[in-house]
Design a protein around this motif. Structure first.
Motif, PDB file in Angstrom:
ATOM      1  N   UNK A   1     -43.469  35.405  68.742  1.00 36.14           N
ATOM      2  CA  UNK A   1     -43.417  34.261  69.588  1.00 36.14           C
ATOM      3  C   UNK A   1     -42.309  34.080  70.125  1.00 36.14           C
ATOM      4  N   UNK A   2     -41.338  34.221  69.631  1.00 32.46           N
ATOM      5  CA  UNK A   2     -39.640  34.361  70.063  1.00 32.46           C
ATOM      6  C   UNK A   2     -39.692  35.188  71.071  1.00 32.46           C
TER       7      UNK A   2
ATOM      8  N   UNK B   1     -40.118  36.576  77.357  1.00 34.66           N
ATOM      9  CA  UNK B   1     -40.796  37.070  78.526  1.00 34.66           C
ATOM     10  C   UNK B   1     -41.397  35.847  79.260  1.00 34.66           C
ATOM     11  N   UNK B   2     -41.411  34.712  78.963  1.00 32.86           N
ATOM     12  CA  UNK B   2     -41.910  33.735  79.733  1.00 32.86           C
ATOM     13  C   UNK B   2     -43.401  33.196  79.420  1.00 32.86           C
ATOM     14  N   UNK B   3     -43.855  33.661  78.051  1.00 33.15           N
ATOM     15  CA  UNK B   3     -45.094  33.086  77.535  1.00 33.15           C
ATOM     16  C   UNK B   3     -44.822  32.303  76.291  1.00 33.15           C
ATOM     17  N   UNK B   4     -45.921  31.509  76.172  1.00 33.99           N
ATOM     18  CA  UNK B   4     -45.690  30.363  75.073  1.00 33.99           C
ATOM     19  C   UNK B   4     -46.885  30.703  74.018  1.00 33.99           C
TER      20      UNK B   4
ATOM     21  N   UNK C   1     -51.521  24.547  59.078  1.00 32.44           N
ATOM     22  CA  UNK C   1     -50.617  23.946  60.145  1.00 32.44           C
ATOM     23  C   UNK C   1     -50.112  24.723  61.218  1.00 32.44           C
ATOM     24  N   UNK C   2     -49.807  23.987  62.261  1.00 34.52           N
ATOM     25  CA  UNK C   2     -49.364  24.750  63.545  1.00 34.52           C
ATOM     26  C   UNK C   2     -47.848  24.468  63.276  1.00 34.52           C
ATOM     27  N   UNK C   3     -47.104  25.890  63.000  1.00 33.87           N
ATOM     28  CA  UNK C   3     -45.643  25.915  62.812  1.00 33.87           C
ATOM     29  C   UNK C   3     -45.030  26.062  64.049  1.00 33.87           C
ATOM     30  N   UNK C   4     -45.633  26.548  65.260  1.00 33.40           N
ATOM     31  CA  UNK C   4     -45.084  26.678  66.462  1.00 33.40           C
ATOM     32  C   UNK C   4     -46.062  26.175  67.589  1.00 33.40           C
ATOM     33  N   UNK C   5     -45.680  25.474  68.451  1.00 28.12           N
ATOM     34  CA  UNK C   5     -46.719  25.007  69.414  1.00 28.12           C
ATOM     35  C   UNK C   5     -46.511  25.878  70.640  1.00 28.12           C
ATOM     36  N   UNK C   6     -47.643  26.239  71.382  1.00 28.55           N
ATOM     37  CA  UNK C   6     -47.695  27.006  72.687  1.00 28.55           C
ATOM     38  C   UNK C   6     -48.807  26.593  73.291  1.00 28.55           C
TER      39      UNK C   6
END
Lengths: 343, 330
Positions: free
Chosen positions: A238-239, A244-247, A214-219
């Motif tokens: 990820x946070x 820093x401006x990355x996803x 499962x994708x628990x955070x999208x980016x």
């Protein structure tokens, strides 16, 4: 996203409680389900995952065993082949060394050797992971060891919602399922619990399909793939990257066997970058398998060489300074991303 | 208690010993096809290791005559005599030994991995591996309130495995309906029992687990019948497990191709003179339960049954090789 699509109320459970609840619900519905292992009875499991079962179901169905893993795991295979649905506990995955024959020569092979005529509907619960200075015989993950050997499904949840659904599915499965629960996620205060693992869990029974990530955070800049405790390191990383401006997209494998290669490939096809985070040993393991699964399918989708943040190929040391230095964490994932962007 | 078999039981035991022996003799010759002049285990219609049970038939029939299809048996890497006595489907069993589609597992298991769920039979190629499953099957019956005992067969070498001691303790501490049967053929491949085992008789190890231990000497069919009858009756009555050690004889090598140079000179010839099948035939003839005509008839029928199973196996196809990918999971 499993944690947000449940419609659950606000009742939060630890993974330990979620496992016990799933087991109790299945035991109420199905007299074939029973539990055995070391300290699963009145104590409720060293890691709390059988708490309350002994009081409700009694000593016949919640059986404390002698310290004889070969005998009681072998016995679970015999009982499963005879129509029962045993749940058996290997207290620490590290203890597989004394009973691997019963696991991989019996449990994992009897279906095949019977041409599918004998079913082996059993769950082998086992604790994984360190981080609390228990040294090298009580802290391993060994995900790759179990996932490598054919004939066993393998799951490793990162949170209580998934733990309950996967436990229910594992008990209902006609195949042997190894249920690997990470000690730092278990909700036992004395093990320094990861807060993100304790999440809202519906009271009613439900099953999650084994073999679905499962994708628990999208980016869209990088895919972070992990399982169990590693998922929480990824979410923190990820946070930090977002600041820093990355996803970063985070994929929680949930199951190692079957492995949901489609979800991983789809995510990497989108982000073009892959970092695998694994608390198991670096070499010959899950991280290499994930990378190979992407690259052998489509190497052109990658904008950078994939990386892994895994446990070094060393026995797990006792001293906190050494153990913490060796363990994967969010900072190492962020560093790996930085290096990826520089190269 | 001294059990005496009925005439019907005696003839059943004799017939199943004859069936099993003839099966082994036929396998022996078929196995060697394609393996001469140079012995290559991978060649011929039956490749792989082959462990023949010649000489150990009394253990199988003396125990299994007391069992029903509902009772559970786990056997060893040397399983044919026990499978025959437990009533495993002969056609499917021989086809499995040939690796054919009609085999018990479509050829995925072979001779060391025979599973027939209809008669609750299984075996395994690892020493001492069947004991835990037998204990668990017995536990299953107890939990389900269903009748049935579990019998775990093993060789004398298994008594030195950790699995043996764990399983005996577990069966005893839970008082489960299990009978542990040691077929003591005196050899663990090339290592003699006295060189590997600290006690001369493994049945004495039963005392360590608070269960009866019974010794049966001289590969005696009816002594085995009696000991097994007692143990199985105890198990059925809820009186817990028993350990039986039977002195038996391995008339062949550990596996086919075994030169057997480790045997003392003359040992094998001596064992063959004590072959349990001619001995039991003599006993039945003397008791006038059998005569030359009825014996010939019984032997011919047994041979015809085995030949039919072999033809069935030979006439069967192999599964397509990619079927190897199936049945990992159900």
């Amino acid at each position: 996203m499993s944690m947000t699509t449940t419609g659950a109320g606000t009742r939060k459970l630890t993974i330990a409680r979620a496992m016990a609840e799933a087991t109790a619900q299945e035991m109420r519905n199905d007299p074939r389900v029973f539990v055995m292992g070391e300290d699963v009875g009145p104590l409720g499991g060293v890691f709390g995952n059988t708490r309350g079962l002994y009081d409700e179901f009694g000593a016949e169905r919640v059986r404390d065993t002698p310290i004889s893993e070969t005998a009681f795991i072998g016995a679970a295979v015999g009982a499963a082949s005879d129509g029962m649905r045993p749940i058996v506990e290997l207290m620490f995955v590290d203890f597989f060394g004394v009973c691997m024959d019963a696991i991989y020569n019996l449990m994992a092979k009897n279906i095949y050797f019977s041409g599918g005529k004998v079913k082996v509907p059993m769950v082998l619960m086992t604790s994984t992971g360190g981080g609390y200075s228990d040294a090298g015989q009580h802290s391993q993950c060994l995900y790759g060891t179990f996932a490598h050997l054919p004939g066993m499904k393998v799951v490793a949840p990162s949170n209580a919602y998934d733990a309950k659904g996967l436990m229910t599915a594992a008990i209902r499965d006609d195949n042997p399922v190894v249920f690997m629960y990470h000690k730092s996620l278990q909700g036992m205060g004395w093990l320094g619990t990861e807060k993100g693992a304790t999440v809202p869990v519906p009271e009613e029974s439900y099953a999650l399909e084994i073999g679905k990530a499962t994708v628990v955070r999208e980016g869209h800049d990088v895919t972070l793939v992990s399982l169990a405790a590693g998922v929480h390191h990824c979410l923190r990383a990820a946070q930090a990257l977002e600041d820093e401006g990355f996803s970063a997209e985070v994929v929680d494998l949930r199951s190692l066997v079957p492995l949901d290669r489609e979800t991983i490939r789809a995510s990497v096809a989108k982000t073009g970058r892959l970092i695998v985070v694994d608390e198991d040993y670096h070499s010959y393991g899950v991280s290499g398998e994930i990378i190979a699964s992407v690259v052998e399918h489509d190497h052109a989708c990658l904008k950078a060489a994939p990386r892994r943040v895994a446990y070094p190929d060393i026995p797990i040391p006792f001293a906190p300074t050494m153990e913490q230095w060796a363990l994967p964490n969010a900072d190492k994932i962020v560093d790996a991303f930085h290096q990826m962007m520089l190269s | 208690m001294n059990h005496t078999p009925t005439t019907e039981q005696r003839l059943w035991m004799y017939r199943h010993m004859v069936l099993s022996r003839y099966l082994e003799e036929r396998i022996e010759s078929l196995y060697m096809e394609g393996k001469t002049p140079v012995f290559n285990m991978a060649k011929g219609p039956i490749p792989g290791e082959m462990h023949l049970s010649n000489g150990q038939e009394p253990c199988a029939v003396g125990v299994c005559v007391h069992l029903t299809p509902e009772d559970i048996v786990t056997a060893t890497h040397r399983p044919h005599h026990i499978a025959v006595a437990k009533g495993v489907d002969l056609d499917a069993m021989v086809a499995e030994i040939f690796g054919k589609a009609t085999g018990l597992a479509g050829g995925r298991g072979g001779h060391m991995h025979l599973f027939d769920a209809k008669v609750n039979f299984s075996c395994s190629g690892i020493i001492g591996e069947g004991l835990g499953p037998a204990v668990g099957a017995a536990l299953s019956r107890k939990l389900q309130g269903k009748p049935g005992v579990a019998v775990a067969f093993m060789g004398e070498g298994a008594a030195n495995q950790g699995a043996f001691h764990e399983a005996l303790n577990l069966a005893a501490v839970w008082q489960l309906p299990v009978v542990f049967v040691i077929e003591d053929n005196a050899w663990g491949i090339s290592v003699a029992k006295q060189a590997s085992t600290a006690v001369p008789r493994n049945d004495r190890r039963a005392s360590a687990y608070g269960m009866p231990g019974v010794h049966v000497a001289d590969n005696d069919v009816e002594a085995i019948f009696s000991a097994a009858g007692d143990a199985i009756a105890r198990a059925r009555e809820g009186q817990g497990p028993t350990l039986i050690e039977i002195e038996t004889a391995r008339l062949a090598g550990h596996f086919m191709g075994d030169g057997e140079d480790y045997r003392p000179k003359g040992e094998k010839e001596g064992l063959k003179q004590r072959d349990p099948i001619p001995r039991y035939r003599r006993q039945l003839l003397d008791a006038e339960l059998l005569d030359d005509i009825s014996d010939t008839d019984l032997v011919e029928q047994a041979h015809a049954r085995i030949e039919a199973a072999i033809r069935f196996a030979q006439d069967s196809e192999f599964l397509p090789p990619e079927a190897a990918l199936e049945m990992v999971f159900v």
